[in-house]
Design a protein around this motif. Structure first.
Motif, PDB file in Angstrom:
ATOM      1  N   LYS A  99       0.842  -1.196   0.000  1.00  0.00           N
ATOM      2  CA  LYS A  99       0.000   0.000   0.000  1.00  0.00           C
ATOM      3  C   LYS A  99       0.878   1.249   0.000  1.00  0.00           C
ATOM      4  CE  LYS A  99      -3.902  -1.674   2.766  1.00  0.00           C
ATOM      5  NZ  LYS A  99      -4.419  -1.565   4.132  1.00  0.00           N
ATOM      6  N   LEU A 100       0.338   2.286  -0.598  1.00  0.00           N
ATOM      7  CA  LEU A 100       1.005   3.584  -0.597  1.00  0.00           C
ATOM      8  C   LEU A 100       0.873   4.182   0.808  1.00  0.00           C
ATOM      9  CD1 LEU A 100       2.331   5.989  -1.993  1.00  0.00           C
ATOM     10  CD2 LEU A 100       0.073   6.667  -2.838  1.00  0.00           C
ATOM     11  N   HIS A 101       1.966   4.217   1.547  1.00  0.00           N
ATOM     12  CA  HIS A 101       1.883   4.608   2.963  1.00  0.00           C
ATOM     13  C   HIS A 101       1.924   6.127   3.136  1.00  0.00           C
ATOM     14  CE1 HIS A 101       2.062   3.777   7.230  1.00  0.00           C
ATOM     15  NE2 HIS A 101       3.050   4.623   7.353  1.00  0.00           N
ATOM     16  N   THR A 102       2.863   6.761   2.471  1.00  0.00           N
ATOM     17  CA  THR A 102       2.956   8.230   2.479  1.00  0.00           C
ATOM     18  C   THR A 102       3.882   8.629   1.345  1.00  0.00           C
ATOM     19  OG1 THR A 102       3.288  10.206   3.873  1.00  0.00           O
ATOM     20  CG2 THR A 102       4.876   8.400   4.145  1.00  0.00           C
ATOM     21  N   TYR A 103       3.847   9.911   0.962  1.00  0.00           N
ATOM     22  CA  TYR A 103       4.636  10.303  -0.210  1.00  0.00           C
ATOM     23  C   TYR A 103       4.733  11.817  -0.325  1.00  0.00           C
ATOM     24  CZ  TYR A 103       0.163  11.463  -2.393  1.00  0.00           C
ATOM     25  OH  TYR A 103      -1.050  12.023  -2.659  1.00  0.00           O
ATOM     26  N   VAL A 104       5.619  12.256  -1.180  1.00  0.00           N
ATOM     27  CA  VAL A 104       5.636  13.643  -1.640  1.00  0.00           C
ATOM     28  C   VAL A 104       5.634  13.646  -3.157  1.00  0.00           C
ATOM     29  CG1 VAL A 104       6.844  14.582   0.373  1.00  0.00           C
ATOM     30  CG2 VAL A 104       8.182  13.822  -1.607  1.00  0.00           C
ATOM     31  N   ILE A 105       5.160  14.742  -3.720  1.00  0.00           N
ATOM     32  CA  ILE A 105       5.277  14.948  -5.161  1.00  0.00           C
ATOM     33  C   ILE A 105       6.352  16.015  -5.351  1.00  0.00           C
ATOM     34  CG2 ILE A 105       4.103  15.547  -7.308  1.00  0.00           C
ATOM     35  CD1 ILE A 105       1.436  14.867  -5.820  1.00  0.00           C
ATOM     36  N   ALA A 106       7.513  15.581  -5.802  1.00  0.00           N
ATOM     37  CA  ALA A 106       8.648  16.499  -5.919  1.00  0.00           C
ATOM     38  C   ALA A 106       8.492  17.351  -7.176  1.00  0.00           C
ATOM     39  CB  ALA A 106       9.951  15.714  -5.957  1.00  0.00           C
ATOM     40  N   HIS A 107       8.333  18.645  -6.939  1.00  0.00           N
ATOM     41  CA  HIS A 107       8.280  19.589  -8.058  1.00  0.00           C
ATOM     42  C   HIS A 107       9.644  20.227  -8.283  1.00  0.00           C
ATOM     43  CE1 HIS A 107       3.855  19.779  -8.851  1.00  0.00           C
ATOM     44  NE2 HIS A 107       3.872  19.158  -7.677  1.00  0.00           N
ATOM     45  N   ARG A 108      10.391  20.361  -7.214  1.00  0.00           N
ATOM     46  CA  ARG A 108      11.772  20.832  -7.299  1.00  0.00           C
ATOM     47  C   ARG A 108      12.615  19.735  -6.663  1.00  0.00           C
ATOM     48  NH1 ARG A 108      13.970  25.942  -8.474  1.00  0.00           N
ATOM     49  NH2 ARG A 108      14.840  25.966  -6.388  1.00  0.00           N
ATOM     50  N   GLY A 109      13.105  18.836  -7.475  1.00  0.00           N
ATOM     51  CA  GLY A 109      13.772  17.666  -6.931  1.00  0.00           C
ATOM     52  C   GLY A 109      15.163  17.498  -7.479  1.00  0.00           C
ATOM     53  N   HIS A 110      15.566  16.249  -7.608  1.00  0.00           N
ATOM     54  CA  HIS A 110      16.901  15.944  -8.099  1.00  0.00           C
ATOM     55  C   HIS A 110      16.987  16.275  -9.593  1.00  0.00           C
ATOM     56  CE1 HIS A 110      20.520  13.726  -9.122  1.00  0.00           C
ATOM     57  NE2 HIS A 110      20.779  13.666  -7.817  1.00  0.00           N
ATOM     58  N   PRO A 111      18.078  16.934 -10.009  1.00  0.00           N
ATOM     59  CA  PRO A 111      18.165  17.345 -11.414  1.00  0.00           C
ATOM     60  C   PRO A 111      18.186  16.194 -12.414  1.00  0.00           C
ATOM     61  CG  PRO A 111      20.208  17.847 -10.215  1.00  0.00           C
ATOM     62  CD  PRO A 111      19.191  17.438  -9.198  1.00  0.00           C
ATOM     63  N   ALA A 112      18.476  14.972 -11.957  1.00  0.00           N
ATOM     64  CA  ALA A 112      18.460  13.831 -12.879  1.00  0.00           C
ATOM     65  C   ALA A 112      17.050  13.300 -13.113  1.00  0.00           C
ATOM     66  CB  ALA A 112      19.352  12.714 -12.333  1.00  0.00           C
ATOM     67  N   PHE A 113      16.074  13.821 -12.363  1.00  0.00           N
ATOM     68  CA  PHE A 113      14.701  13.335 -12.477  1.00  0.00           C
ATOM     69  C   PHE A 113      13.824  14.362 -13.176  1.00  0.00           C
ATOM     70  CE2 PHE A 113      14.282   9.537  -9.648  1.00  0.00           C
ATOM     71  CZ  PHE A 113      15.614   9.428  -9.304  1.00  0.00           C
ATOM     72  N   ASP A 114      12.821  13.889 -13.899  1.00  0.00           N
ATOM     73  CA  ASP A 114      11.863  14.778 -14.547  1.00  0.00           C
ATOM     74  C   ASP A 114      10.736  15.092 -13.571  1.00  0.00           C
ATOM     75  OD1 ASP A 114      13.156  14.880 -17.055  1.00  0.00           O
ATOM     76  OD2 ASP A 114      12.341  12.897 -17.557  1.00  0.00           O
ATOM     77  N   ALA A 115      10.697  16.324 -13.077  1.00  0.00           N
ATOM     78  CA  ALA A 115       9.639  16.721 -12.143  1.00  0.00           C
ATOM     79  C   ALA A 115       8.350  17.005 -12.919  1.00  0.00           C
ATOM     80  CB  ALA A 115      10.084  17.964 -11.374  1.00  0.00           C
TER      81      ALA A 115
END
Ligand SMILES: [Zn+2]
Lengths: 135, 385
Positions: free
Chosen positions: A64-80
């Motif tokens: 189950k999805l326990h908790t999370y964040v939606i990264a809008h300003r995150g790691h530069p290697a990831f597509d936010a």
């Protein structure tokens, strides 16, 4: 602008079974034979009751999805935006992961406690990462 | 058996100061920030560097600090577990002074968080637990890690983004009264919700500042404490713990377990005070939810009640429970390891020198801080009587 490389893990002696399992698309985690609880990350004793009587098991990959964040300003290697989550496996252990397959992630598309299932992401010959999708 | 209550009111803070200014200091290296804080605290206490015989610091090694300052103490503490380390140093210094390991302890903080001059840090090693089990999923510093518990709190207790925003609003209202604060324009809940999304549920105005600055403290025994220029601020109680390194290993994402089970009970017991005795609180606010988790874990409200409590503005100027009266990490300053500034404000309030933001009649204050991502926990109860 070129993206920086993704941060990738490197196994240690006590975690090698987990990462080797990933390459075989198996979710290998440990269970304490004394208190019957699964735990994560791998270590050669139970962090809950401190018994050293522990065994490797293959987990179902469901949880189950326990908790999370939606990264809008995150790691530069990831597509936010992207989702960094804690998943609680059906076996009880929790692990960090990404929730994949949700285009334009928003909180209403990601209800806490929603059922999820593992997706194996083969990053390269050495590394496969456990990701999860909503089911 | 030895009991911590024997050390209640045995050691006092007699020197407390920050760098001349805080905020944007490209003129200062990390070490310069430590040293300027140390000299300012010495001046505050009417002491010389040569009087210091005990040293504690975090972020850098005490060896680095003593080399730079040119001193050779007989007691050192390099506990470095994040922003709350300085609260832990205070607790350790109480025991060290009571044991006779040192007579005059200097605790310093300096961090070039904004300008990054001589600053450490960097990605975790690939074989570390963070490198294996968090970094591959794109965590990128505190906004994407410290924030991970919040969605669970929202699900379990019904906590809302508006309530998170209220923490920032109440804290900014204090910063308006502090001329040293970086952010001094009043804000509304709508301003917070309309600010750029950083990592849902955190908007920009739910996140602490990134600044340069430092602070230092000087502690001595009860016997000497009244012989200094400033009114002594007594260490009444302390608590410390660590419970994980990475946020993924948090025991329960809806509560600050170490604060509830260890540091709060230890500090209150040692101090011999109850919640009603606390006139003023500094709850380290790296993000809007950090003081909410503090309020609940320390037992000022029940689990899940912190959202409505902050929304009712109890903690804002004019409220019945003033919290983060310097403007906090959200609006005053946040170098990276903000705990030192939380102690400084508690001392200022207990000395009665907090100018426009002074809370009338403060006798007992609490300072509570995490280190890392709720990783370490530290609580201090201070008093002026
Ligand atoms: Zn066990």
């Amino acid at each position: 602008m070129q993206k920086p490389p993704r941060p990738l893990p490197e196994a240690t002696p006590e975690t090698k079974e987990f990462w080797d399992g990933m390459k075989r698309h198996e979710l290998r985690i440990q269970r304490c034979e004394d208190c019957s609880q699964h735990y994560f990350y791998p270590r050669p004793f139970c962090p809950i009751c401190h018994s050293r009587n522990v065994e490797w098991r293959t987990a179902s990959g469901k949880g189950k999805l326990h908790t999370y964040v939606i990264a809008h300003r995150g790691h530069p290697a990831f597509d936010a935006p992207y989702v960094i989550a804690m998943v609680e496996l059906d076996e009880g252990a929790k692990m960090m992961t990404n929730i994949v397959g949700v285009t334009d992630p928003t909180p209403d598309r990601l209800p806490v406690d929603a059922p999820v299932e593992i997706v194996y992401e083969d990053v390269n010959d050495q590394v496969t990462l456990p990701k999860f999708k909503l089911v | 058996m030895p009991d911590s209550t024997a050390l209640r009111h045995k050691v006092a803070i007699v020197g407390a100061a920050e760098t001349d200014t805080v905020g944007n200091l490209p003129t200062h290296s990390t070490l310069m920030l430590h040293a300027e804080s140390a000299y300012n605290a010495l001046a505050d206490a009417g002491l010389q560097m040569s009087d210091i015989d005990g040293v504690a610091t975090a972020g850098i090694s005490p060896a680095q600090l003593t080399e730079y300052l040119g001193i050779m103490p007989r007691w050192v503490d390099g506990t470095s577990v994040g922003g709350g380390s300085f609260l832990i140093h205070v607790g350790h210094a109480v025991a060290a002074i009571a044991a006779g390991y040192a007579n005059t302890v200097l605790i310093t903080h300096g961090e070039s968080g904004r300008s990054r001059i001589g600053a450490g840090g960097g990605a975790p090693a690939r074989q570390s637990t963070g490198g294996q089990f968090e970094a591959p999923y794109g965590v990128a510093g505190p906004p994407t890690m410290f924030s991970i518990p919040i969605a669970r709190h929202m699900k379990v207790f019904g906590t809302t983004e508006e309530q998170l925003a209220a923490v920032s609003v109440a804290t900014r209202a204090w910063a308006v009264k502090n001329p040293r604060a970086m952010m001094r324009d009043p804000i509304t809940v709508e301003d917070v919700l309309n600010s750029r999304m950083i990592a849902w549920p955190l908007h920009l105005l739910n996140c602490c500042l990134v600044t340069d600055g430092g602070g230092a403290l000087i502690l001595v025994s009860e016997e000497r404490a009244r012989d200094f220029p400033q009114k002594p601020v007594w260490v009444l109680g302390r608590g410390e713990s660590t419970m994980h390194q990475g946020i993924a290993q948090m025991i329960d994402f809806t509560e600050w377990t170490a604060a509830a089970k260890v540091t709060g009970p230890d500090a209150f017991r040692m101090a011999g005070v109850g919640h009603k005795d606390i006139d003023h609180a500094m709850f380290y606010d790296a993000f809007s939810h950090t003081p909410m988790y503090s309020l609940e874990a320390l037992g000022f409200v029940k689990p899940g009640e912190s959202g409505p409590y902050f929304a009712e503005m109890h903690t804002a100027p004019g409220g019945d429970f003033p919290v983060n009266t310097n403007g906090g990490g959200l609006s005053y300053t946040h170098t990276g390891m903000y705990g030192m500034f939380a102690i400084q404000e508690s001392v200022a309030q207990l000395r009665g020198v907090a100018a426009d933001r002074q809370v009338p009649g403060v006798e007992t204050g609490i300072v509570h801080a995490p280190g890392g991502m709720f990783s370490a926990t530290a609580t201090l109860i201070l008093g002026n009587r």
